[in-house]
Design a protein around this motif. Structure first.
Motif, PDB file in Angstrom:
ATOM      1  N   ASP A 543       0.809  -1.215   0.000  1.00  0.00           N
ATOM      2  CA  ASP A 543       0.000   0.000   0.000  1.00  0.00           C
ATOM      3  C   ASP A 543       0.846   1.269   0.000  1.00  0.00           C
ATOM      4  N   GLY A 544       2.169   1.122  -0.105  1.00  0.00           N
ATOM      5  CA  GLY A 544       3.064   2.265  -0.197  1.00  0.00           C
ATOM      6  C   GLY A 544       3.445   2.875   1.131  1.00  0.00           C
ATOM      7  N   THR A 545       3.103   2.234   2.243  1.00  0.00           N
ATOM      8  CA  THR A 545       3.417   2.777   3.564  1.00  0.00           C
ATOM      9  C   THR A 545       4.290   1.818   4.347  1.00  0.00           C
ATOM     10  N   SER A 546       4.973   2.367   5.318  1.00  0.00           N
ATOM     11  CA  SER A 546       5.624   1.574   6.366  1.00  0.00           C
ATOM     12  C   SER A 546       5.008   2.006   7.688  1.00  0.00           C
ATOM     13  N   ARG A 547       4.829   1.067   8.596  1.00  0.00           N
ATOM     14  CA  ARG A 547       4.133   1.346   9.849  1.00  0.00           C
ATOM     15  C   ARG A 547       4.993   0.944  11.043  1.00  0.00           C
ATOM     16  N   LEU A 548       4.829   1.712  12.109  1.00  0.00           N
ATOM     17  CA  LEU A 548       5.501   1.437  13.371  1.00  0.00           C
ATOM     18  C   LEU A 548       4.470   0.903  14.351  1.00  0.00           C
ATOM     19  N   PHE A 560       4.020   5.808   7.923  1.00  0.00           N
ATOM     20  CA  PHE A 560       4.952   6.679   7.218  1.00  0.00           C
ATOM     21  C   PHE A 560       4.647   6.592   5.721  1.00  0.00           C
ATOM     22  N   ARG A 561       4.269   7.733   5.147  1.00  0.00           N
ATOM     23  CA  ARG A 561       3.891   7.780   3.732  1.00  0.00           C
ATOM     24  C   ARG A 561       4.862   8.681   2.975  1.00  0.00           C
ATOM     25  N   GLY A 562       5.179   8.280   1.774  1.00  0.00           N
ATOM     26  CA  GLY A 562       6.099   9.066   0.953  1.00  0.00           C
ATOM     27  C   GLY A 562       6.445   8.368  -0.345  1.00  0.00           C
ATOM     28  N   HIS A 563       6.537   7.044  -0.307  1.00  0.00           N
ATOM     29  CA  HIS A 563       6.811   6.292  -1.526  1.00  0.00           C
ATOM     30  C   HIS A 563       5.580   6.321  -2.439  1.00  0.00           C
ATOM     31  N   GLU A 564       5.834   6.305  -3.723  1.00  0.00           N
ATOM     32  CA  GLU A 564       4.754   6.355  -4.705  1.00  0.00           C
ATOM     33  C   GLU A 564       4.292   4.969  -5.129  1.00  0.00           C
ATOM     34  N   ASN A 565       4.998   3.935  -4.695  1.00  0.00           N
ATOM     35  CA  ASN A 565       4.706   2.565  -5.108  1.00  0.00           C
ATOM     36  C   ASN A 565       4.881   1.634  -3.921  1.00  0.00           C
ATOM     37  N   PRO A 566       4.640   0.333  -4.108  1.00  0.00           N
ATOM     38  CA  PRO A 566       4.833  -0.617  -3.003  1.00  0.00           C
ATOM     39  C   PRO A 566       6.221  -0.527  -2.379  1.00  0.00           C
ATOM     40  N   VAL A 567       6.268  -0.751  -1.074  1.00  0.00           N
ATOM     41  CA  VAL A 567       7.522  -0.751  -0.322  1.00  0.00           C
ATOM     42  C   VAL A 567       7.943  -2.202  -0.129  1.00  0.00           C
ATOM     43  N   TRP A 568       9.105  -2.548  -0.666  1.00  0.00           N
ATOM     44  CA  TRP A 568       9.545  -3.950  -0.650  1.00  0.00           C
ATOM     45  C   TRP A 568      10.273  -4.335   0.627  1.00  0.00           C
ATOM     46  N   ASP A 569      10.977  -3.407   1.268  1.00  0.00           N
ATOM     47  CA  ASP A 569      11.819  -3.794   2.402  1.00  0.00           C
ATOM     48  C   ASP A 569      11.898  -2.636   3.389  1.00  0.00           C
ATOM     49  N   VAL A 570      12.087  -2.976   4.664  1.00  0.00           N
ATOM     50  CA  VAL A 570      12.277  -1.988   5.720  1.00  0.00           C
ATOM     51  C   VAL A 570      13.275  -2.559   6.724  1.00  0.00           C
ATOM     52  N   LYS A 571      14.217  -1.709   7.180  1.00  0.00           N
ATOM     53  CA  LYS A 571      15.242  -2.162   8.131  1.00  0.00           C
ATOM     54  C   LYS A 571      15.576  -1.035   9.099  1.00  0.00           C
ATOM     55  N   TRP A 572      15.708  -1.436  10.387  1.00  0.00           N
ATOM     56  CA  TRP A 572      16.130  -0.511  11.420  1.00  0.00           C
ATOM     57  C   TRP A 572      17.621  -0.191  11.281  1.00  0.00           C
ATOM     58  N   SER A 573      18.005   1.005  11.704  1.00  0.00           N
ATOM     59  CA  SER A 573      19.414   1.317  11.912  1.00  0.00           C
ATOM     60  C   SER A 573      19.892   0.592  13.165  1.00  0.00           C
ATOM     61  N   PRO A 574      21.142   0.123  13.201  1.00  0.00           N
ATOM     62  CA  PRO A 574      21.646  -0.545  14.409  1.00  0.00           C
ATOM     63  C   PRO A 574      21.581   0.324  15.658  1.00  0.00           C
ATOM     64  N   LEU A 575      21.559   1.651  15.482  1.00  0.00           N
ATOM     65  CA  LEU A 575      21.511   2.559  16.630  1.00  0.00           C
ATOM     66  C   LEU A 575      20.091   2.944  17.008  1.00  0.00           C
ATOM     67  N   GLY A 576      19.087   2.397  16.285  1.00  0.00           N
ATOM     68  CA  GLY A 576      17.713   2.733  16.576  1.00  0.00           C
ATOM     69  C   GLY A 576      17.347   4.115  16.051  1.00  0.00           C
ATOM     70  N   THR A 577      16.148   4.566  16.354  1.00  0.00           N
ATOM     71  CA  THR A 577      15.616   5.889  15.976  1.00  0.00           C
ATOM     72  C   THR A 577      15.385   6.013  14.477  1.00  0.00           C
ATOM     73  N   TYR A 578      16.343   5.587  13.660  1.00  0.00           N
ATOM     74  CA  TYR A 578      16.241   5.715  12.208  1.00  0.00           C
ATOM     75  C   TYR A 578      15.955   4.352  11.577  1.00  0.00           C
ATOM     76  N   PHE A 579      15.294   4.398  10.416  1.00  0.00           N
ATOM     77  CA  PHE A 579      15.095   3.182   9.628  1.00  0.00           C
ATOM     78  C   PHE A 579      15.050   3.563   8.149  1.00  0.00           C
ATOM     79  N   ALA A 580      15.236   2.566   7.290  1.00  0.00           N
ATOM     80  CA  ALA A 580      15.283   2.790   5.842  1.00  0.00           C
ATOM     81  C   ALA A 580      14.268   1.892   5.152  1.00  0.00           C
ATOM     82  N   THR A 581      13.764   2.365   4.020  1.00  0.00           N
ATOM     83  CA  THR A 581      12.798   1.607   3.228  1.00  0.00           C
ATOM     84  C   THR A 581      13.261   1.538   1.779  1.00  0.00           C
ATOM     85  N   ALA A 582      12.839   0.485   1.092  1.00  0.00           N
ATOM     86  CA  ALA A 582      13.143   0.283  -0.326  1.00  0.00           C
ATOM     87  C   ALA A 582      11.842   0.112  -1.075  1.00  0.00           C
ATOM     88  N   SER A 583      11.757   0.690  -2.277  1.00  0.00           N
ATOM     89  CA  SER A 583      10.466   0.735  -2.952  1.00  0.00           C
ATOM     90  C   SER A 583      10.580   0.456  -4.435  1.00  0.00           C
TER      91      SER A 583
END
Length: 787
Positions: A543-548, A560-583
């Motif tokens: 659905d193009g979102t990542s959820r916490l 979290f909305r921003g991608h225009e297409n499906p989000v394939w992957d999500v990963k936390w940063s080892p230090l927490g607080t931040y995470f990354a998504t792939a679309s």
């Protein structure tokens, strides 16, 4: 309207044979040459010019004898495949030659003919009429015979040449309107290239009309870009010798000979592709001095995959030139804030006193090793902004990491080198070298589950399902915590989630509902450590979102909305607080849990970004893409600092070693590539899987790599083994049973594969090491009835 006849045009029985005609032309040319030399020697310039003019005129007449005029009907039938539908430019309007004239009459001949001619593009009518469709198959057949008949030392560097020539021949035949010849060519030679290029071949097989070629992005990339190939100086000389003189032998039983007319035309067709569409990097290295897999490491349409260095517009074909231009990287471990270090040391000493163990067993350096030789460690100023004050949970996490390091099972795969499997100590040595693997299999999941993950404390498993929900399992059989009593329905965004939780309260499983599309990735927060259950879960969906999600309330906190297409992957940063998504929108994005808008966008891939992984120090982000490349990005600047080229298919999974030195990538080309992150060079290529690879994981010592894939196996690889030629054969054939160059139908495992652990029928979608080096894997059982 006229056009030259094809070389294979039919002749009457009284026509002279090609050999007689060739002899006549040759003898006549010799006589003329001798007469001209005599007149020139005697100084009869006027007579020489007159004779030369007469010879040129007669040769022009001889050439024109081969031309014949064809009627308009035949030309229209030949060119009919170039007419596109006005409403759908990708579809052909006239597919049957027998009905072309009637259809053109109904459409109105003059406009239709104009449209037909305008759609021929760069292919001229004379070229279409004169081309023999058998030239390209014959040329490619002889090229394959020459490559496979070459010396063993040259064969690895010659084989990468076959694929781009195959692609251009197929596209040429389609664009010339010779669909039947193209399909026959594809059916004959594609199986031999299937092992390494299955994704591209599948794409090409869908191009059946000239309009398809003109509108397909990959086909136009083949047309517009040069295909980069590395080759040795001696190998390049041998290739030129074959192209110009046919040196090197012919296919067994071909019967035509390299000096025959058919063989010459085939080589000319190959030479045209080599001249127009290939770019060779001729190196001074000899064929025997480099590993066989090195020659195909940087081949491909590389110019568009490599960013312009330092803002210049010049094309770069070699990724190493780009990687060198980006300078050195800081790959050492992340620093620990001074206040947190002091408090952690104090609590660690108290733990040691309570447990009655020496203080050295709670040394903070056990969990935070020093940077390896040659690595530069980042400073606190280099790190991403984090909360200024640490919390008690941060101290507990650091102490737990020390405890895990002290109790960790050390895996030393190097002890298996030279081991005699028949010796009495073989089983004990293998037990110390190989990890303990705990596999979790899901049954009765007909809708599919694209992803799963495990918490750091090994207490929870989360699985994302294609039916838009996430299910949690408590692996210890304990009841999952329900919602807190101070929460009301109005404080929760999804009342359906509240209802489901109440129905399942007290169960060891739980559903999380909130996404409106299949869930493709889930990841527990890394800050809980092995001593406490996780607090949060991230998920990514179509659905193009990542959820916490909160693990306390079992509800989603924010989308979290921003991608225009499906989000394939999500990963936390080892230090927490931040995470990354792939679309699918060809970007990766950096997010922070304290804001709803993305912090950085990483754009540059030419295909879907399928996977993301943070470097252990969180300064860099690795991405894998369907454009066959992996990239390393500076997290804060958003710029690409390394490009990894070498895969022959989409990159579907990545892993970065805990010491920050290695990057492992794998995907649909059935190969695992191990890269040196600092230099961007490929260390080795590991093969053994017989189907797509879904997941990779390094052990805590960075000495062992685990992989899981669609072939229902988990495989162990020795990272520090040099690999190289196969030492054993995996007789399991690939799923498509397609023949491959070398050993047909046999997938060979490289010598650095230590062991393979098969399941009954469970594709492994996730492999993961715990902090103490226990391996957890998960997958969905595939019943025999499932297609």
């Amino acid at each position: 309207m006229s056009g030259s006849t094809p070389p294979t045009a039919s002749r009457s029985p009284s026509a002279s044979s090609p050999s007689q005609t060739q002899d006549t032309i040759t003898n006549g040319a010799d006589v003329d040459r001798l007469v001209l030399q005599y007149l020139r020697a005697k100084g009869h310039n006027v007579a020489e010019k007159a004779l030369l003019s007469e010879i040129e005129g007669s040769s022009s007449d001889a050439k024109n004898e081969g031309l014949k005029t064809i009627n308009a009907e035949e030309l229209v039938k030949t060119l009919a495949v170039f007419v596109q539908k006005p409403s759908r430019p990708g579809d052909n309007a006239l597919k049957e030659s027998s009905t072309v004239l009637s259809e053109l009459s109904a459409m109105g001949n003059p406009p239709a003919l104009q449209t037909l001619i305008s759609n021929i593009s760069s292919v001229g009518s004379e070229e279409i009429l004169a081309e023999d469709p058998l030239d390209k198959p014959e040329g490619f057949r002889e090229l394959v015979a020459w490559v496979e008949g070459s010396l063993d030392m040259y064969r690895p560097e010659f084989r990468p040449i076959l694929f781009p020539i195959f692609c251009h021949f197929y596209l040429d035949l389609i664009q010339a309107g010779r669909k039947d010849a193209a399909l026959q060519f594809f059916a004959t030679f594609a199986p031999q290239l299937e092992a390494a290029h299955s994704a591209t071949l599948q794409r090409l097989s869908t191009l059946l009309l000239p309009a398809h070629v003109q509108n397909d992005e990959l086909a136009q990339r083949f047309r517009d870009e040069k295909y980069f190939i590395r080759i040795s100086r001696s190998g390049f000389g041998l290739l030129l010798g074959w192209l110009t003189e046919g040196i090197g032998g012919e296919a067994m039983g071909a019967g035509y000979g390299f000096y025959g007319e058919k063989g010459k035309r085939g080589r000319v067709a190959v030479m045209q592709v080599v001249n127009n569409h290939l770019r060779f990097d001729v190196t001074s290295s000899t064929s025997a001095s480099l590993p066989p897999n090195t020659w195909e490491e940087s081949t491909g349409l590389t110019s568009s995959l490599i960013p312009h260095a330092n803002g210049t517009q010049s094309k770069i074909y070699n990724p190493q030139a780009y990687n060198i231009s980006k300078g050195d990287l800081k790959l050492g471990p992340a620093p620990i804030p001074e206040e947190l270090r002091i408090e952690t040391e104090r609590v660690a000493r108290e733990k040691a006193m309570l447990e009655g163990v020496p203080a050295s067993q709670y040394d903070i350096s056990l969990a935070r090793p020093q940077a390896l030789s040659g690595m530069v460690a980042p400073t606190e100023a280099d790190m991403l902004p984090l909360p200024p004050n640490f919390k008690a949970i941060d101290v507990e996490r650091e102490v737990s990491a020390i405890r895990d390091a002290r109790k960790r099972i050390r895996l030393e795969p190097s002890t298996l080198n030279g081991l005699d499997p028949t010796s009495s100590q073989a089983s004990a040595i293998r037990a110390r070298a190989l990890p303990s693997i705990c596999a979790y299999t899901l049954h009765d999941v007909p809708e599919g589950a694209p992803c799963c993950t495990f918490s750091q404390d090994s207490s929870l498993m989360a699985v994302g399902f294609s039916e838009s929900y996430i299910r949690l399992w408590n692996l210890k059989g304990e009841k999952l915590r329900g919602m807190r009593s101070d929460f009301s329905a109005t404080s929760i965004r999804d009342s359906t989630s509240l209802r489901k939780i109440k129905e399942k309260k007290g169960s060891s499983t739980r559903k999380l509902i909130g996404h409106s599309g299949p869930v493709y990735s889930v990841d527990f927060d890394p800050l809980s450590g092995s001593a406490a259950p996780p607090k949060y879960l991230l998920s990514a969906s179509a659905d193009g979102t990542s959820r916490l999600w909160s693990m306390d309330t079992m509800t989603d906190l924010v989308a979290f909305r921003g991608h225009e297409n499906p989000v394939w992957d999500v990963k936390w940063s080892p230090l927490g607080t931040y995470f990354a998504t792939a679309s699918r929108d060809r970007t990766a994005r950096l997010w922070s849990t304290d804001r709803i808008a993305c912090v950085r966008i990483y754009a540059g891939h030419l295909g879907d970004v399928d996977c993301v992984r943070f470097h252990p120090n969180s300064l860099y982000l690795a991405t894998g893409s369907s454009d066959w490349t992996a990239r390393l990005w500076d997290v804060q600047k958003g710029s690409c600092v390394r490009v990894f080229l070498g895969h022959q298919g989409p990159v579907s999974t990545l892993a970065i070693s805990p010491d920050g030195r290695y990057l492992a990538s794998a995907g649909e080309d059935l190969a695992i590539n191990l890269w040196d992150v600092g230099s961007g060079k490929r260390i080795k290529k590991m093969t053994g899987h017989t189907a797509s690879i879904y997941s990779l994981a390094f052990s805590a010592e960075s000495s062992l790599l685990l992989s899981g894939g669609a072939d229902w196996t988990v495989r162990c690889w020795d990272v520090r083994n040099s690999g190289g030629p196969p030492s054993k054969r995996d007789t399991t054939t690939s799923s498509n049973n397609s023949p491959k160059f070398g050993e047909e139908g046999i997938i060979e495992s490289t010598s650095d594969m230590i062991s393979a652990f098969p399941t009954k029928r469970t594709p492994i979608i996730n492999v993961q090491f715990t902090p103490r080096n226990l391996c957890l894997v998960g997958g969905i059982y595939q019943s025999p009835e499932t297609r």
